[in-house]
Design a protein around this motif. Structure first.
Motif, mmCIF file in Angstrom:
data_model
loop_
_atom_site.group_PDB
_atom_site.id
_atom_site.type_symbol
_atom_site.label_atom_id
_atom_site.label_comp_id
_atom_site.label_asym_id
_atom_site.label_seq_id
_atom_site.Cartn_x
_atom_site.Cartn_y
_atom_site.Cartn_z
ATOM 1 N N SER A 106 23.096 21.803 -30.706
ATOM 2 C CA SER A 106 22.603 20.541 -30.679
ATOM 3 C C SER A 106 23.201 19.726 -31.660
ATOM 4 O O SER A 106 24.103 20.062 -32.516
ATOM 5 N N MET A 107 22.704 18.378 -31.504
ATOM 6 C CA MET A 107 23.393 17.587 -32.718
ATOM 7 C C MET A 107 23.171 18.020 -34.207
ATOM 8 O O MET A 107 24.194 18.000 -34.998
ATOM 9 N N TYR A 108 21.955 18.628 -34.385
ATOM 10 C CA TYR A 108 21.718 19.343 -35.799
ATOM 11 C C TYR A 108 22.735 20.477 -36.028
ATOM 12 O O TYR A 108 23.292 20.634 -36.948
ATOM 13 N N THR A 109 22.650 21.503 -35.113
ATOM 14 C CA THR A 109 23.402 22.725 -35.232
ATOM 15 C C THR A 109 24.917 22.503 -35.301
ATOM 16 O O THR A 109 25.517 23.427 -35.892
ATOM 17 N N ALA A 110 25.288 21.204 -34.622
ATOM 18 C CA ALA A 110 26.900 20.867 -34.625
ATOM 19 C C ALA A 110 27.259 20.067 -35.997
ATOM 20 O O ALA A 110 28.230 19.802 -36.295
ATOM 21 N N SER A 111 26.246 19.789 -36.891
ATOM 22 C CA SER A 111 26.588 18.969 -37.969
ATOM 23 C C SER A 111 26.040 19.468 -39.163
ATOM 24 O O SER A 111 27.052 20.013 -40.056
ATOM 25 N N VAL A 112 24.939 19.866 -39.593
ATOM 26 C CA VAL A 112 24.182 20.197 -40.769
ATOM 27 C C VAL A 112 25.144 21.449 -41.155
ATOM 28 O O VAL A 112 25.559 21.791 -42.330
ATOM 29 N N PRO A 113 24.934 22.644 -40.497
ATOM 30 C CA PRO A 113 25.417 23.916 -40.954
ATOM 31 C C PRO A 113 27.067 23.912 -41.134
ATOM 32 O O PRO A 113 27.506 24.474 -41.695
ATOM 33 N N VAL A 114 27.636 23.143 -40.341
ATOM 34 C CA VAL A 114 29.129 22.831 -40.393
ATOM 35 C C VAL A 114 29.239 22.433 -41.770
ATOM 36 O O VAL A 114 30.324 22.836 -42.462
ATOM 37 N N GLU A 123 14.627 17.815 -36.731
ATOM 38 C CA GLU A 123 14.149 16.676 -35.664
ATOM 39 C C GLU A 123 14.560 15.180 -36.245
ATOM 40 O O GLU A 123 14.464 14.263 -35.229
ATOM 41 N N GLN A 124 15.268 15.306 -37.312
ATOM 42 C CA GLN A 124 15.809 13.832 -37.810
ATOM 43 C C GLN A 124 17.169 13.604 -36.926
ATOM 44 O O GLN A 124 17.556 12.460 -36.735
ATOM 45 N N ILE A 125 17.959 14.661 -36.612
ATOM 46 C CA ILE A 125 19.354 14.456 -36.075
ATOM 47 C C ILE A 125 19.143 14.918 -34.675
ATOM 48 O O ILE A 125 19.880 14.295 -33.931
ATOM 49 N N ASP A 126 18.492 15.873 -34.158
ATOM 50 C CA ASP A 126 18.387 16.249 -32.700
ATOM 51 C C ASP A 126 18.129 15.114 -32.066
ATOM 52 O O ASP A 126 17.163 14.407 -32.277
ATOM 53 N N GLY A 127 18.615 15.045 -30.856
ATOM 54 C CA GLY A 127 18.258 13.945 -29.878
ATOM 55 C C GLY A 127 19.105 12.552 -30.240
ATOM 56 O O GLY A 127 18.767 11.822 -29.608
ATOM 57 N N SER A 128 19.963 12.838 -31.186
ATOM 58 C CA SER A 128 20.575 11.223 -31.451
ATOM 59 C C SER A 128 22.074 11.330 -30.509
ATOM 60 O O SER A 128 22.831 10.560 -30.689
ATOM 61 N N ASP A 129 22.189 12.219 -29.676
ATOM 62 C CA ASP A 129 23.326 12.357 -28.640
ATOM 63 C C ASP A 129 23.569 10.947 -28.197
ATOM 64 O O ASP A 129 24.996 10.655 -28.055
ATOM 65 N N SER A 189 28.582 6.847 -28.682
ATOM 66 C CA SER A 189 27.591 7.389 -28.372
ATOM 67 C C SER A 189 27.334 8.377 -29.545
ATOM 68 O O SER A 189 28.335 8.592 -30.370
ATOM 69 N N GLY A 190 26.074 8.741 -29.948
ATOM 70 C CA GLY A 190 25.969 9.613 -31.118
ATOM 71 C C GLY A 190 26.787 11.128 -31.122
ATOM 72 O O GLY A 190 27.534 11.375 -32.084
ATOM 73 N N ALA A 191 26.991 11.690 -29.939
ATOM 74 C CA ALA A 191 27.567 12.722 -29.828
ATOM 75 C C ALA A 191 29.079 12.561 -29.921
ATOM 76 O O ALA A 191 29.800 13.061 -30.446
ATOM 77 N N ASP A 192 29.641 11.420 -29.371
ATOM 78 C CA ASP A 192 31.054 11.123 -29.449
ATOM 79 C C ASP A 192 31.297 10.851 -30.863
ATOM 80 O O ASP A 192 32.552 11.342 -31.385
ATOM 81 N N TYR A 193 30.725 10.229 -31.589
ATOM 82 C CA TYR A 193 30.693 9.690 -32.857
ATOM 83 C C TYR A 193 30.985 11.001 -33.642
ATOM 84 O O TYR A 193 31.759 11.188 -34.537
ATOM 85 N N LEU A 194 29.882 12.232 -33.357
ATOM 86 C CA LEU A 194 30.123 13.218 -34.433
ATOM 87 C C LEU A 194 31.446 14.026 -33.951
ATOM 88 O O LEU A 194 31.868 14.533 -34.903
#
Lengths: 168, 168
Positions: A4-12, A106-112, A128-133
């Motif tokens: 998810s957008m969260y698991t692809a960002s914060v833990p990394v 919940e703040q990050i997920d869904g921002s795809d 898009s959020g996903a491409d940006y990340l």
């Protein structure tokens, strides 16, 4: 756990910022052991018109705080970019880690599909959020953490891939 | 388009492998313009016990082909690691790009929870598919593409962040 957008960002960010702090700690210990002025390393660079170590760490942390803020739709905290010592750099990473860890899924997920617009020196980039990340923020983050590592490695600091990947 | 294991991998590899090919093309042109033996650059490294440019490119492509193969559950194609010239490195990147682009979303998507086991010199690493991609394969991929860039930049090749990010 699904990607998810969260698991692809914060833990990394948490893993690789913690690792970066560990690399800088070893660099500081190396200066002490070899009686090298730490200022030599914090201002070191790989080529005269490349950024020095300090700036690499500043930009890496900027990508972490900037991307999560944009994806969550909150104001990006402004850091003064005045770091001049290993201690300052550690404080900046610690501050960034606190900020990164303050985000809830919940703040990050869904921002795809969120529409993200960057203005870089007057050039507009839209994603898009996903491409940006995936295609901007994370690659830039790793570009600067790797370059920080490379500057130190080039100057003889004894770190290896394991240090790059996780705090040892 | 929502973030998925496919959108987090294939388009990212395509963009940054294409960019890496562009950086190497500029390095080759730089050798021609400055009458530098190209072998000096392909064997260049940032410190005596770091990998040379050739190996950085080999490992970057290995992470791309290895991660997609593991996530899709297909055999990893074996490349001979015999590259010794810019032309060889371009051929390796082109071959990897073809391979990366041969994957269909349905082969990669849904691999988030796939159990991935790596055996690195006798050390076992276990991940979910999502953690393997985000916390191992992509960071390693960017580590080696960035180090390739840093080696060339350190040797005076006139490339900038834009070259790192996309084929110019």
């Amino acid at each position: 756990m699904p990607l998810s957008m969260y698991t692809a960002s914060v833990p990394v960010y948490v893993q690789y910022l913690s690792a970066l702090a560990g690399v800088l700690k070893k660099a500081e210990a190396y200066c002490a052991a070899k009686k090298i002025d730490p200022n030599v390393l914090v201002t070191a660079r790989l080529f005269p018109d490349m950024f020095a170590l300090t700036r690499q760490v500043q930009i890496a942390t900027d990508h972490a705080k900037g991307s999560l803020s944009r994806l969550a739709g909150v104001e990006i905290p402004s850091y003064a970019d005045t770091e001049a010592t290993f201690e300052d750099l550690q404080a900046r990473i610690a501050k960034t880690l606190d900020y990164v860890q303050s985000f809830k899924p919940e703040q990050i997920d869904g921002s795809d599909d969120k529409h993200i617009v960057l203005d870089i020196h007057g050039n507009k980039f839209e994603f898009s959020g996903a491409d940006y990340l995936m295609r901007w923020a994370l690659p830039n983050f790793f570009f600067h953490t790797t370059t920080a590592y490379a500057i130190l490695r080039h100057n003889g600091v004894e770190v290896g891939k394991r240090d790059f990947m996780s705090a040892q």
